[in-house]
Design a protein around this motif. Structure first.
Motif, mmCIF file in Angstrom:
data_model
loop_
_atom_site.group_PDB
_atom_site.id
_atom_site.type_symbol
_atom_site.label_atom_id
_atom_site.label_comp_id
_atom_site.label_asym_id
_atom_site.label_seq_id
_atom_site.Cartn_x
_atom_site.Cartn_y
_atom_site.Cartn_z
ATOM 1 N N LEU A 1 53.242 33.726 36.306
ATOM 2 C CA LEU A 1 51.934 33.697 35.652
ATOM 3 C C LEU A 1 51.800 34.789 34.593
ATOM 4 N N SER A 2 51.304 34.398 33.448
ATOM 5 C CA SER A 2 50.926 35.387 32.443
ATOM 6 C C SER A 2 49.589 35.989 32.858
ATOM 7 N N GLU A 3 49.227 37.107 32.267
ATOM 8 C CA GLU A 3 47.944 37.722 32.601
ATOM 9 C C GLU A 3 46.796 36.793 32.239
ATOM 10 N N GLU A 4 46.947 36.071 31.145
ATOM 11 C CA GLU A 4 45.903 35.130 30.739
ATOM 12 C C GLU A 4 45.733 34.008 31.764
ATOM 13 N N THR A 5 46.861 33.429 32.217
ATOM 14 C CA THR A 5 46.793 32.354 33.213
ATOM 15 C C THR A 5 46.243 32.867 34.532
ATOM 16 N N ARG A 6 46.641 34.090 34.883
ATOM 17 C CA ARG A 6 46.142 34.702 36.126
ATOM 18 C C ARG A 6 44.622 34.799 36.107
ATOM 19 N N GLN A 7 44.060 35.223 35.003
ATOM 20 C CA GLN A 7 42.611 35.361 34.907
ATOM 21 C C GLN A 7 41.916 33.992 34.900
ATOM 22 N N ILE A 8 42.532 33.018 34.230
ATOM 23 C CA ILE A 8 41.952 31.670 34.208
ATOM 24 C C ILE A 8 41.938 31.078 35.609
ATOM 25 N N MET A 9 43.063 31.186 36.336
ATOM 26 C CA MET A 9 43.127 30.661 37.702
ATOM 27 C C MET A 9 42.132 31.376 38.614
ATOM 28 N N GLY A 10 42.006 32.690 38.429
ATOM 29 C CA GLY A 10 41.066 33.455 39.239
ATOM 30 C C GLY A 10 39.630 33.009 39.025
ATOM 31 N N GLU A 11 39.270 32.796 37.774
ATOM 32 C CA GLU A 11 37.897 32.366 37.475
ATOM 33 C C GLU A 11 37.635 30.951 38.000
ATOM 34 N N ILE A 12 38.639 30.083 37.920
ATOM 35 C CA ILE A 12 38.484 28.727 38.462
ATOM 36 C C ILE A 12 38.362 28.775 39.984
ATOM 37 N N ALA A 13 39.124 29.666 40.625
ATOM 38 C CA ALA A 13 39.010 29.822 42.081
ATOM 39 C C ALA A 13 37.617 30.286 42.471
ATOM 40 N N LYS A 14 37.051 31.193 41.683
ATOM 41 C CA LYS A 14 35.685 31.651 41.947
ATOM 42 C C LYS A 14 34.691 30.503 41.787
ATOM 43 N N LYS A 15 34.905 29.684 40.774
ATOM 44 C CA LYS A 15 34.044 28.522 40.555
ATOM 45 C C LYS A 15 34.111 27.563 41.757
ATOM 46 N N ALA A 16 35.329 27.377 42.273
ATOM 47 C CA ALA A 16 35.512 26.500 43.439
ATOM 48 C C ALA A 16 34.769 27.045 44.657
ATOM 49 N N ALA A 17 34.849 28.362 44.870
ATOM 50 C CA ALA A 17 34.172 28.975 46.010
ATOM 51 C C ALA A 17 32.651 28.871 45.884
ATOM 52 N N LYS A 18 32.146 29.080 44.677
ATOM 53 C CA LYS A 18 30.699 29.001 44.464
ATOM 54 C C LYS A 18 30.173 27.583 44.651
ATOM 55 N N ALA A 19 31.038 26.590 44.439
ATOM 56 C CA ALA A 19 30.613 25.193 44.584
ATOM 57 C C ALA A 19 30.221 24.857 46.021
ATOM 58 N N VAL A 20 30.719 25.647 46.992
ATOM 59 C CA VAL A 20 30.375 25.386 48.397
ATOM 60 C C VAL A 20 29.656 26.586 49.017
ATOM 61 N N ASN A 21 29.112 27.477 48.172
ATOM 62 C CA ASN A 21 28.377 28.663 48.653
ATOM 63 C C ASN A 21 29.212 29.473 49.639
ATOM 64 N N TYR A 22 30.423 29.776 49.251
ATOM 65 C CA TYR A 22 31.368 30.410 50.168
ATOM 66 C C TYR A 22 31.020 31.867 50.418
ATOM 67 N N ASN A 23 31.069 32.286 51.693
ATOM 68 C CA ASN A 23 30.619 33.629 52.055
ATOM 69 C C ASN A 23 31.553 34.334 53.041
ATOM 70 N N SER A 24 32.830 34.390 52.705
ATOM 71 C CA SER A 24 33.808 35.105 53.527
ATOM 72 C C SER A 24 35.090 35.230 52.730
ATOM 73 N N VAL A 25 36.185 35.654 53.380
ATOM 74 C CA VAL A 25 37.482 35.592 52.719
ATOM 75 C C VAL A 25 37.980 34.153 52.793
ATOM 76 N N GLY A 26 38.722 33.758 51.796
ATOM 77 C CA GLY A 26 39.264 32.406 51.763
ATOM 78 C C GLY A 26 40.322 32.325 50.686
ATOM 79 N N THR A 27 40.977 31.192 50.615
ATOM 80 C CA THR A 27 42.069 31.023 49.661
ATOM 81 C C THR A 27 41.976 29.672 48.968
ATOM 82 N N ILE A 28 42.045 29.701 47.647
ATOM 83 C CA ILE A 28 42.118 28.472 46.866
ATOM 84 C C ILE A 28 43.583 28.262 46.504
ATOM 85 N N GLU A 29 44.135 27.125 46.915
ATOM 86 C CA GLU A 29 45.561 26.876 46.732
ATOM 87 C C GLU A 29 45.799 25.881 45.597
ATOM 88 N N PHE A 30 46.774 26.236 44.753
ATOM 89 C CA PHE A 30 47.102 25.426 43.592
ATOM 90 C C PHE A 30 48.580 25.052 43.572
#
Length: 448
Positions: free
Chosen positions: A247-276
């Motif tokens: 992963l480039s730093e740019e891709t890392r940040q894009i994936m991270g932001e998308i993972a956050k978007k995925a977590a917010k879609a279900v009101n996530y409130n703990s540790v968890g993992t988004i797998e790609f």
């Protein structure tokens, strides 16, 4: 604040939670099966309660006995660890109904993400890239064949309620679809009590990249970088590392932001993992969300300096995340080897038995998460993983060298382990170069 935690698990993860609680001045309760009466987590906890016979269904999956133990010991929270009941939404809901804090996400998020087919739909609606596939459950084998033809072979038939590599079949040819579908369906029913299936395009030779996320009750979500979990056998992870080599730093940040978007879609409130899945062209697709602490969480702790179990407990206590996204930095490199009591030369046959002697590695940048000790008898009833060897280096080369040194010091007498297999992986040029994918182990080393 949480005052006493019952750990509804066993082995190294139970020990890991007990250690975190002790540093937080939180009392602990261990539960154990009759086969685990001499287990390390039983010895380390402040209290211990037997919850049933050796078989998991009668003990570690026995919700009534676990809740009864919690009430008996007046514990005000339950940490489910990973596996067993950790992603059981019914258990999480029952904890809530009994006024017991479940140290994990809310049961609604577990329920939404637990069904892989429904999770795909939610992620698609949230704008998260998903693997091309059918948006819904498969009716029968004729329906499966119709969908597979539309998607295009190869395809992957997957259990909607699956996990741990169970209920998954890769199908390359039309004539193999029916038998693979029925086999996966039966396996899903046997392992999860649910034979709902779905189909998605099989991404050939991908990287398995997962993003660690943390959310709280106030809508805050952060990501803590990625882990590369591509060294696998039969969809079971063997070695993980952080950060990824591709992963480039740019891709890392894009994936991270998308993972956050995925977590917010279900009101996530703990540790968890988004797998790609990350393909050879640099595209990535949502695969699933694990709504629990992961086996491989220590490598993220090593490169961020953040104790994920403590954060998980704090969030469950009602606290907001104590840091912002900009406070997180990834430093150095960490690798984890899963140490299993199994024989790779005998088709990975589990090797339970008496540990006559054990020596754990040490030194700068070495961590061992385990529950074994000299004189301990590994039961035959549970997963073969007996520990995790984690190392940290200033860079990947140092981490690999340190891991090989540490593996040489990891000595277990009395049972066969997979330590030699880890040496083979770490010395293979594809791993050293970082040019490996999810088929690396079976294609280059195991071939079984």
């Amino acid at each position: 604040m949480i005052k006493k935690v019952l750990i509804a698990n066993r082995g190294e993860i139970a020990v890991r939670v007990i250690r975190a609680c002790r540093e937080m001045d939180i009392a602990t309760v261990a539960v154990y099966s009759e086969a685990d009466k001499d287990a390390l987590h039983v010895k380390l906890a402040d209290e211990a309660v037997c919850i049933g016979p050796a078989t998991s269904r009668d003990s570690y999956l026995n919700i009534q006995n676990i809740l009864s133990a919690c009430i008996l010991t007046e514990a005000d929270a339950i940490h489910p660890g990973f596996g067993f009941l950790s992603e059981n939404s019914r258990f999480a809901k029952m904890c809530e109904e009994c006024n017991i804090k479940f140290i994990g996400p809310n049961y609604k998020a577990i329920d939404l993400m637990g069904n892989k087919a429904r999770a795909r739909e939610i992620m698609r609606e949230a704008g998260v890239p998903i693997v091309p596939g059918y948006e819904g459950a498969i009716r029968d084998e004729e329906h499966a064949l119709e969908i597979a033809k539309e998607i295009g072979f190869p395809v992957m038939v997957k259990a909607a309620s699956g996990g741990g590599g169970k209920g998954i079949k890769i199908v390359y040819k039309e004539e193999d679809l029916a038998s693979s579908y029925n086999t996966a369906k039966a396996e899903s029913k046997a392992n999860f009590g649910d034979d709902t299936m779905y189909i998605e395009k099989y991404i050939e030779k991908p990287k398995h990249i997962e993003i660690q996320i943390l959310g709280d009750d106030y809508g805050n979500v952060v990501h803590l970088g990625e882990r590369d979990c591509s060294v696998q056998r039969k969809n079971q992870k063997v070695i993980e590392e952080a950060p990824s080599t591709v992963l480039s730093e740019e891709t890392r940040q894009i994936m991270g932001e998308i993972a956050k978007k995925a977590a917010k879609a279900v009101n996530y409130n703990s540790v968890g993992t988004i797998e790609f899945l990350y393909d050879i062209n640099g595209n990535f697709y949502f695969m699933e969300m694990n709504t629990r602490i992961q086996v491989e969480h220590p490598i993220t702790e090593m490169v961020t300096g953040i104790d994920l179990v403590k954060e998980q407990i704090n969030v469950a206590s009602g606290m907001a995340i104590s840091f912002a996204q900009e406070d997180i930095s990834i430093k150095g490199h960490s690798i984890e080897c899963r140490i299993n009591a199994e024989d790779p030369n005998e088709n990975f046959r589990p090797c339970p038995g008496l540990i006559e002697e054990v020596n754990f590695p040490g030194g700068l940048g070495v961590r061992v998460d385990t529950a074994i000790y000299g004189g301990y008898k590994i039961p035959q009833f549970y997963d073969s993983m007996i520990g995790k060897l984690i190392v940290y280096g200033r860079n990947r080369d140092e981490a690999i060298r340190r891991m090989k040194r540490a593996l040489a010091e990891f000595i277990v007498v009395g049972v066969v382990t997979n330590v030699d297999l880890h040496f083979s992986i770490l010395n293979h040029e594809d791993f050293v170069n970082g040019s490996y994918n999810t088929l690396f182990l079976t294609d280059k080393l195991v071939n079984k």
